[in-house]
Design a protein around this motif. Sequence first.
Motif, mmCIF file in Angstrom:
data_model
loop_
_atom_site.group_PDB
_atom_site.id
_atom_site.type_symbol
_atom_site.label_atom_id
_atom_site.label_comp_id
_atom_site.label_asym_id
_atom_site.label_seq_id
_atom_site.Cartn_x
_atom_site.Cartn_y
_atom_site.Cartn_z
ATOM 1 N N LEU A 162 -10.678 70.908 20.122
ATOM 2 C CA LEU A 162 -9.811 69.988 20.606
ATOM 3 C C LEU A 162 -10.586 68.925 21.418
ATOM 4 O O LEU A 162 -10.116 68.723 22.537
ATOM 5 N N HIS A 163 -11.085 68.159 20.721
ATOM 6 C CA HIS A 163 -12.146 67.031 21.305
ATOM 7 C C HIS A 163 -10.929 66.168 21.799
ATOM 8 O O HIS A 163 -10.071 65.665 21.163
ATOM 9 N N PRO A 164 -11.262 65.713 22.941
ATOM 10 C CA PRO A 164 -10.397 64.590 23.874
ATOM 11 C C PRO A 164 -10.292 63.430 23.188
ATOM 12 O O PRO A 164 -9.102 62.761 23.494
ATOM 13 N N ALA A 165 -11.078 62.901 22.315
ATOM 14 C CA ALA A 165 -11.200 61.667 21.685
ATOM 15 C C ALA A 165 -10.527 61.816 20.579
ATOM 16 O O ALA A 165 -9.992 61.103 19.536
ATOM 17 N N PHE A 166 -9.952 63.065 19.893
ATOM 18 C CA PHE A 166 -9.050 63.029 18.608
ATOM 19 C C PHE A 166 -7.720 62.633 18.956
ATOM 20 O O PHE A 166 -7.097 63.015 19.741
ATOM 21 N N ALA A 167 -7.158 61.780 17.951
ATOM 22 C CA ALA A 167 -5.771 61.801 17.921
ATOM 23 C C ALA A 167 -5.531 61.711 16.367
ATOM 24 O O ALA A 167 -6.263 61.693 15.541
ATOM 25 N N LEU A 168 -4.273 61.628 16.146
ATOM 26 C CA LEU A 168 -3.772 61.809 14.714
ATOM 27 C C LEU A 168 -4.160 60.667 13.884
ATOM 28 O O LEU A 168 -4.548 60.570 12.836
ATOM 29 N N ASN A 169 -3.922 59.414 14.486
ATOM 30 C CA ASN A 169 -4.216 57.928 13.911
ATOM 31 C C ASN A 169 -4.207 57.146 14.974
ATOM 32 O O ASN A 169 -4.147 57.226 16.258
ATOM 33 N N GLU A 221 -2.684 75.050 17.026
ATOM 34 C CA GLU A 221 -3.148 74.506 18.254
ATOM 35 C C GLU A 221 -3.592 73.066 17.913
ATOM 36 O O GLU A 221 -3.755 72.183 18.865
ATOM 37 N N GLU A 222 -4.267 72.715 16.901
ATOM 38 C CA GLU A 222 -4.911 71.523 16.453
ATOM 39 C C GLU A 222 -3.580 70.407 16.261
ATOM 40 O O GLU A 222 -3.801 69.344 16.519
ATOM 41 N N ALA A 223 -2.616 70.945 15.494
ATOM 42 C CA ALA A 223 -1.398 70.373 15.148
ATOM 43 C C ALA A 223 -0.716 69.898 16.668
ATOM 44 O O ALA A 223 -0.272 68.763 16.792
ATOM 45 N N TYR A 224 -0.729 70.728 17.501
ATOM 46 C CA TYR A 224 -0.331 70.308 18.802
ATOM 47 C C TYR A 224 -1.125 69.217 19.543
ATOM 48 O O TYR A 224 -0.639 68.262 20.028
ATOM 49 N N HIS A 225 -2.290 69.411 19.376
ATOM 50 C CA HIS A 225 -3.298 68.287 19.921
ATOM 51 C C HIS A 225 -3.106 66.901 19.163
ATOM 52 O O HIS A 225 -3.044 66.140 19.784
ATOM 53 N N ALA A 226 -2.601 67.172 17.904
ATOM 54 C CA ALA A 226 -2.590 65.853 17.230
ATOM 55 C C ALA A 226 -1.137 65.204 17.404
ATOM 56 O O ALA A 226 -0.736 64.167 16.823
ATOM 57 N N LYS A 227 -0.199 65.965 18.449
ATOM 58 C CA LYS A 227 0.852 65.219 18.646
ATOM 59 C C LYS A 227 1.196 65.219 20.109
ATOM 60 O O LYS A 227 2.380 64.774 20.628
ATOM 61 N N ARG A 228 0.113 65.608 20.957
ATOM 62 C CA ARG A 228 0.196 65.420 22.295
ATOM 63 C C ARG A 228 0.719 64.456 22.996
ATOM 64 O O ARG A 228 0.211 63.339 22.308
ATOM 65 N N GLY A 229 1.594 64.272 24.020
ATOM 66 C CA GLY A 229 1.769 63.116 24.607
ATOM 67 C C GLY A 229 2.835 62.228 23.803
ATOM 68 O O GLY A 229 3.192 61.087 24.255
ATOM 69 N N THR A 230 3.399 62.703 22.663
ATOM 70 C CA THR A 230 4.487 62.053 21.856
ATOM 71 C C THR A 230 5.631 63.169 21.825
ATOM 72 O O THR A 230 5.449 64.152 22.152
ATOM 73 N N ASP A 231 6.629 62.612 21.095
ATOM 74 C CA ASP A 231 7.822 63.439 20.944
ATOM 75 C C ASP A 231 8.128 63.687 19.494
ATOM 76 O O ASP A 231 8.903 63.911 18.853
ATOM 77 N N TRP A 232 6.614 63.535 18.701
ATOM 78 C CA TRP A 232 6.991 63.817 17.219
ATOM 79 C C TRP A 232 7.279 65.082 16.856
ATOM 80 O O TRP A 232 6.694 66.030 17.697
ATOM 81 N N GLU A 233 7.758 65.383 15.818
ATOM 82 C CA GLU A 233 8.013 66.846 15.263
ATOM 83 C C GLU A 233 6.767 67.517 14.603
ATOM 84 O O GLU A 233 5.981 66.708 13.907
ATOM 85 N N TYR A 234 6.562 68.748 14.712
ATOM 86 C CA TYR A 234 5.197 69.182 13.817
ATOM 87 C C TYR A 234 5.565 68.926 12.475
ATOM 88 O O TYR A 234 4.472 68.658 11.845
ATOM 89 N N ALA A 278 5.180 75.316 15.013
ATOM 90 C CA ALA A 278 4.061 74.627 14.306
ATOM 91 C C ALA A 278 4.129 75.092 12.989
ATOM 92 O O ALA A 278 4.045 74.562 11.980
ATOM 93 N N ILE A 279 4.124 76.177 12.911
ATOM 94 C CA ILE A 279 3.903 76.873 11.356
ATOM 95 C C ILE A 279 5.271 76.627 10.604
ATOM 96 O O ILE A 279 5.344 76.283 9.493
ATOM 97 N N GLU A 280 6.380 76.747 11.321
ATOM 98 C CA GLU A 280 7.603 76.129 10.702
ATOM 99 C C GLU A 280 7.568 74.768 10.200
ATOM 100 O O GLU A 280 8.127 74.231 9.173
ATOM 101 N N GLY A 281 6.957 73.857 11.101
ATOM 102 C CA GLY A 281 6.888 72.357 10.818
ATOM 103 C C GLY A 281 5.919 72.422 9.497
ATOM 104 O O GLY A 281 6.123 71.783 8.543
ATOM 105 N N ALA A 282 4.629 73.096 9.383
ATOM 106 C CA ALA A 282 3.903 72.836 8.333
ATOM 107 C C ALA A 282 4.470 73.493 6.953
ATOM 108 O O ALA A 282 4.544 72.743 6.067
#
Length: 486
Positions: A162-169, A221-234, A278-282
Amino acid sequence: MSSGDSSGASGTDEAGGGESESGANEFDFATPATDQSFENALAKARDGARLTVADATELLATGTASSGIDPVRKEAVLEAADRRRAEEVGDEVTFVANLNNNVTTACNTGCLFCNFKDSAHAFEADSDVEHAGFTKPPAESRAVVEDALDMGIYEVCSVSGLHPAFALNEEHHEILAAHGDPASEVNYKPPEAYATDPGTYAEQMDAMSVGGVHLHSMTPEEAYHAKRGTDWEYETVYRELADAGLDSAPGTAAEILVDEVRDVICPGKIRTDDWVAAIEGAAAAGLDVTSTMMYGHVETVAHRARHLKVIRDLQDRTGAITEFVPLSFIHQNTPLYRRGVVDSGPSRAEDELVVAVARLFLDNVDHVQASWVKSGDAHGLKLLNCGADDFMGTILSEEITSRAGGEYGEYRSFDDYVEMIAAIGRTPVERSTDYRTRRRIDPDDGPHGPRLGPRADGTPMLPDRQSGGEGAGGDATGTPPADADD
Ligand SMILES: C[S@@+](CC[C@H](N)C(=O)[O-])C[C@H]1O[C@@H](n2cnc3c(N)ncnc32)[C@H](O)[C@@H]1O
Ligand SMILES: Nc1c(NC[C@H](O)[C@H](O)[C@H](O)CO)[nH]c(=O)[nH]c1=O
Ligand SMILES: N[C@@H](Cc1ccc(O)cc1)C(=O)O
Ligand code: SF4
């Protein structure tokens, strides 16, 4: 903790739990006074009745009234599971032509069973800390997948730190950067802080989704990292990843889906509820998923049984789980072992029972995987006679198990697969990731190579090299296509 203790079957007629010499992890669960409960559970399993958590606990422990695994009762469980496998999926043994392309080892989550990660601090542009890890920018990921596509692969499997510089977009970058202290509040530092920019998750998906390959990536865990700090749904996050090229998600990060175990082995990870969400979201985003359980560390057999129940309930709700992958804990180089919390991984008998009870308990998951990476070829084949029907993939590159001290290599050729599977009297079958496309292979019609990949034409993947034999180290295996250093 010895594997006998970690089976959690150490109780007599009183409530007993796994006893650890260090006294660090003791979990209690009630155990019955006689073996009648085991016999009842076995009878239910043989009849095809749905098992309870208590039944699964009995079968995993070969009876909880006495300690240790009973060899005769173990054989009875394995036999029931092998029969169930034959009834449910027949004699085919599947495998996939795939490549592991993990993008980065930078991770600050600190899971105590993991030796794949390197402290993200060492990857910073101004760091002089030596590390053996890597970050592949999107263009490099693409080149690695391109090469493997030419070898005939169908799937690329990508799991990362979970690289700290990774973001979804880009929008996610802006949200994360707007925090007062992003590093401590949302585990974020901007890409400029690092020697190599991993790009965004969306860019990595786009890069790896090349030439019609099936992209299997983004664990919970990666999906969580891709939405950390937001209220986005999985679901929203997985939809965006799917739009960028993602086809299915690996159900790793599951470990043991019981929070009292997660508190010990991975306190920095998402909890059970979040993993399930997360799995339910996927699934809601239309993706297939796999499911895993990493066992043989501090947990008891009762925890394993409860984990299986979480998976079975999830599958009842989603139907999206294509396979169950038991991940036998590789202990050698890990913090859990080095700090004396455990003194081994699971025994082979425990590996066999986990495969068997998964087959019997998960009546709604069609496929159970045996792993030559974790268990080696010989014991991997044994697991195919304990309820498993899938033998993983060619993978070409392995960093998680090898870094933890595993020694079974990084590649299995189609010829090896066909020879091994035919040797135990089963039918070798090349599969797609979702198992819907299958090709039965005639063992006499060699040499063998993949035919399902977008560029596959039946040519062996690495014609000049032999894959590693039992116990072979990395050197004896096919050289991985690429392994970049920062
Ligand atoms: C290394 S992580 C990479 C993906 C991502 N960081 C995550 O945690 O989901 C992938 C999985 O590898 C498995 N793993 C890690 N170390 C292991 C070990 N020593 N033995 C067996 N499996 C291990 C764990 O199940 C873990 O969830
Ligand atoms: N068991 C391991 C796997 N399994 C994943 C499969 O290779 C494949 O991606 C999946 O079955 C979906 O088709 N991968 C690893 O890297 N290491 C393992 O130990
Ligand atoms: N990469 C994981 C295993 C894995 C990945 C994807 C899966 O779908 C299943 C298992 C490991 O080595 O432990
Ligand atoms: S298991 Fe995943 S999240 Fe945990 S330390 Fe390893 S790479 Fe990081």
